[in-house]
Scaffold this motif. Structure first.
Motif, PDB file in Angstrom:
ATOM      1  N   THR A  91      35.877  32.716  78.438  1.00 53.37           N
ATOM      2  CA  THR A  91      34.808  31.887  78.072  1.00 53.37           C
ATOM      3  C   THR A  91      33.615  31.951  79.161  1.00 53.37           C
ATOM      4  O   THR A  91      33.812  32.597  80.336  1.00 53.37           O
ATOM      5  CB  THR A  91      35.496  30.388  78.221  1.00 53.37           C
ATOM      6  N   GLY A 135      27.483  34.128  81.031  1.00 54.85           N
ATOM      7  CA  GLY A 135      27.187  33.909  82.428  1.00 54.85           C
ATOM      8  C   GLY A 135      27.226  35.074  83.453  1.00 54.85           C
ATOM      9  O   GLY A 135      27.479  36.072  82.643  1.00 54.85           O
ATOM     10  N   PRO A 152      28.771  26.868  88.397  1.00 57.52           N
ATOM     11  CA  PRO A 152      29.069  27.278  89.795  1.00 57.52           C
ATOM     12  C   PRO A 152      28.605  26.387  90.811  1.00 57.52           C
ATOM     13  O   PRO A 152      27.658  25.667  90.375  1.00 57.52           O
ATOM     14  CB  PRO A 152      28.519  28.610  89.999  1.00 57.52           C
TER      15      PRO A 152
HETATM   16  N1  LIG Z   1      38.031  31.716  91.243  1.00 62.74           N
HETATM   17  C1  LIG Z   1      37.133  32.221  91.900  1.00 62.74           C
HETATM   18  O1  LIG Z   1      37.355  33.371  92.601  1.00 62.74           O
HETATM   19  C2  LIG Z   1      35.584  32.458  91.313  1.00 62.74           C
HETATM   20  C3  LIG Z   1      34.763  33.368  91.990  1.00 62.74           C
HETATM   21  C4  LIG Z   1      33.279  33.211  91.524  1.00 62.74           C
HETATM   22  C5  LIG Z   1      32.986  32.316  90.812  1.00 62.74           C
HETATM   23  N2  LIG Z   1      33.942  31.312  90.218  1.00 62.74           N
HETATM   24  C6  LIG Z   1      33.484  30.272  89.270  1.00 62.74           C
HETATM   25  O2  LIG Z   1      33.412  30.888  88.114  1.00 62.74           O
HETATM   26  C7  LIG Z   1      32.630  29.785  87.373  1.00 62.74           C
HETATM   27  C8  LIG Z   1      31.582  30.777  86.609  1.00 62.74           C
HETATM   28  O3  LIG Z   1      30.539  31.312  87.543  1.00 62.74           O
HETATM   29  P1  LIG Z   1      29.330  32.092  86.964  1.00 62.74           P
HETATM   30  O4  LIG Z   1      28.537  32.527  88.203  1.00 62.74           O
HETATM   31  O5  LIG Z   1      29.599  33.088  85.661  1.00 62.74           O
HETATM   32  O6  LIG Z   1      28.463  30.808  86.438  1.00 62.74           O
HETATM   33  P2  LIG Z   1      27.391  30.822  85.189  1.00 62.74           P
HETATM   34  O7  LIG Z   1      26.570  29.839  85.327  1.00 62.74           O
HETATM   35  O8  LIG Z   1      26.419  32.219  85.454  1.00 62.74           O
HETATM   36  O9  LIG Z   1      27.935  31.022  83.933  1.00 62.74           O
HETATM   37  C9  LIG Z   1      28.768  29.929  83.387  1.00 62.74           C
HETATM   38  C10 LIG Z   1      28.652  30.086  81.936  1.00 62.74           C
HETATM   39  O10 LIG Z   1      29.729  29.234  81.452  1.00 62.74           O
HETATM   40  C11 LIG Z   1      29.031  28.654  80.348  1.00 62.74           C
HETATM   41  N3  LIG Z   1      29.930  27.442  79.781  1.00 62.74           N
HETATM   42  C12 LIG Z   1      29.705  26.411  80.243  1.00 62.74           C
HETATM   43  N4  LIG Z   1      30.655  25.184  80.053  1.00 62.74           N
HETATM   44  C13 LIG Z   1      31.347  26.164  78.916  1.00 62.74           C
HETATM   45  C14 LIG Z   1      32.305  25.685  77.946  1.00 62.74           C
HETATM   46  N5  LIG Z   1      32.558  24.277  77.687  1.00 62.74           N
HETATM   47  N6  LIG Z   1      32.828  26.590  77.197  1.00 62.74           N
HETATM   48  C15 LIG Z   1      32.166  27.934  77.325  1.00 62.74           C
HETATM   49  N7  LIG Z   1      31.630  28.275  78.292  1.00 62.74           N
HETATM   50  C16 LIG Z   1      30.849  27.370  78.971  1.00 62.74           C
HETATM   51  C17 LIG Z   1      27.628  28.686  80.336  1.00 62.74           C
HETATM   52  O11 LIG Z   1      26.910  28.324  79.464  1.00 62.74           O
HETATM   53  C18 LIG Z   1      27.454  29.860  81.280  1.00 62.74           C
HETATM   54  O12 LIG Z   1      26.885  30.808  80.190  1.00 62.74           O
HETATM   55  C19 LIG Z   1      32.064  29.124  88.212  1.00 62.74           C
HETATM   56  O13 LIG Z   1      32.851  27.714  88.022  1.00 62.74           O
HETATM   57  C20 LIG Z   1      32.065  29.553  89.601  1.00 62.74           C
HETATM   58  O14 LIG Z   1      32.336  28.591  90.604  1.00 62.74           O
HETATM   59  C21 LIG Z   1      35.003  31.360  90.683  1.00 62.74           C
END
Ligand SMILES: NC(=O)c1ccc[n+]([C@@H]2O[C@H](COP(=O)([O-])OP(=O)(O)OC[C@H]3O[C@@H](n4cnc5c(N)ncnc54)[C@H](O)[C@@H]3O)[C@@H](O)[C@H]2O)c1
Ligand SMILES: O=C(O)C[C@H](O)C(=O)O
Length: 332
Positions: free
Chosen positions: A18, A22, A99
């Motif tokens: 999912t 991103g 994020p």
């Molecule tokens: N657990 C960890 O160690 C860790 C590490 C880094 C980032 N993260 C988290 O991972 C998440 C993603 O980060 P990113 O940098 O890729 O963000 P990003 O904004 O670049 O990408 C997120 C993507 O998710 C999509 N999205 C939103 N709602 C959705 C849904 N309901 N179904 C499917 N797709 C959906 C958006 O359209 C976007 O393309 C953030 O919440 C960030 O905080 C967690």
């Protein structure tokens, strides 16, 4: 090359990602397709879930995946419907979520992101394969995993995990730099609790050269530098890059699932608590785990000193508060 009549042809493993369009998605998909997630002899079928506005961007990424001609990539589907995305999924990487920005804590995202994980949990419940394994990356990862798990009552709870492997890898790297040893010299690193600033990276069970790591560093460095550096590394990356960690997060997701599937003696993962180490049953908290036969198991029998007890309890308290908050929001 066509397989010979005597070679068993492996059925592709369906991996649903999912948030595929991103930042993390972009760093993750190529590595999955190249075989780094499940191994060099396991074909994969990718299923990309995005919100409608980002489906076109996901299609662009899929074009690039095609252009790599990965031998193990047997197909790609792209959808904005969770019921389609998780249909028959064997592995689900729940990355899609907002994020945080500078100045926010990860828990501040609960309101914005929590609502994503109930419907996805339900779709997993209704459509995923019997052997589904779920890793939640989207923040706040532990509690989002709890929301998904609570919305999937027919799936064994142990199949829902959240990612603290990035914190684990950060802890390895910080300690290796301090002691001037290769990361491979460090054994039994553990992250306890929440993927948040309250997490507890534990050097009292970690070993370097067969000796307890905490005894090889001074106490001030452990308390004042090591723990906060690891726990606040995500914020430091946001400050430096202007965006949250992506390639290192994707790398940690690969490590987490690779070890879950292929086995490991010791790593850190947020798994559903069975009450071990005083962590209330049902919370999805990080523990020291081993993996064998496709299952994580909490490593038992560690003695917890008073300093560690206090730190673990503080992080677990935060998890309990987050659970209460999502109950109050009607998400579980
Ligand atoms: N657990 C960890 O160690 C860790 C590490 C880094 C980032 N993260 C988290 O991972 C998440 C993603 O980060 P990113 O940098 O890729 O963000 P990003 O904004 O670049 O990408 C997120 C993507 O998710 C999509 N999205 C939103 N709602 C959705 C849904 N309901 N179904 C499917 N797709 C959906 C958006 O359209 C976007 O393309 C953030 O919440 C960030 O905080 C967690
Ligand atoms: O810190 C963040 O918000 C992103 C991610 O959880 C990280 O640890 O890098």
């Amino acid at each position: 090359m066509a397989s010979s009549a005597t070679e068993p042809v492996k059925v592709p493993v369906k991996v649903t990602v999912t948030g595929a369009a991103g930042q993390i998605g972009y760093a993750l998909l190529f590595r999955i397709a190249s075989g780094q997630l499940l191994g060099a002899d396991t074909p994969v079928k990718l299923s990309l879930l995005e919100i409608p506005a980002a489906v076109k961007a996901a299609e662009g990424t899929a074009m690039e995946l095609d252009d790599c001609a990965f031998p193990l990539l047997s197909g790609i589907e792209i959808t904005d419907d969770p019921n389609v995305a998780f249909d028959g999924a064997n592995v689900a990487l729940l990355v899609g979520a907002m994020p945080r920005k500078a100045g926010m804590e990860r828990g501040d995202l609960l309101g914005a992101n929590g609502g994503i994980f109930g419907p996805q949990g339900k779709a997993i419940n209704d459509h995923a394969a019997d052997d589904i394994k779920v890793l939640v990356v989207g923040n706040p990862a532990n509690t989002n995993a709890l929301i998904a798990q609570q919305n999937a009552p027919d799936v064994p709870a142990e199949r829902f995990t959240a990612m603290t492997r990035l914190d684990h890898n950060r802890a390895l790297s910080q300690l290796a730099a301090k002691l001037q040893v290769p990361v491979t010299e460090i054994k039994h690193m553990t992250i306890w609790g929440n993927h948040s600033a309250t997490q507890y990276p534990d050097l009292f069970h970690a070993e370097v050269g067969g000796k307890v790591a905490a005894e090889q560093v001074d106490g001030d460095w452990l308390r004042e530098t090591f723990i906060p550096t690891v726990a606040k590394r995500g914020a430091a990356i946001i400050e430096a890059r202007g965006a949250s960690s992506a390639a290192s997060a994707a790398n940690a997701a690969i490590d987490h699932v690779h070890d879950w599937v292929n086995g490991t003696e010791w790593t850190s993962a947020a798994v559903v608590s069975d009450g071990s180490y005083g962590v209330p049953e049902g919370l999805i908290s990080s523990f020291p785990v081993r993996a064998a036969g496709g299952r994580f198991e909490i490593i038992q029998g560690l003695e917890i000193d008073p300093f560690s007890r206090e730190r673990i309890d503080a992080s677990v308290r935060e998890l309990a508060e987050e659970r209460q908050a999502v109950k109050d929001l009607g998400l579980i």
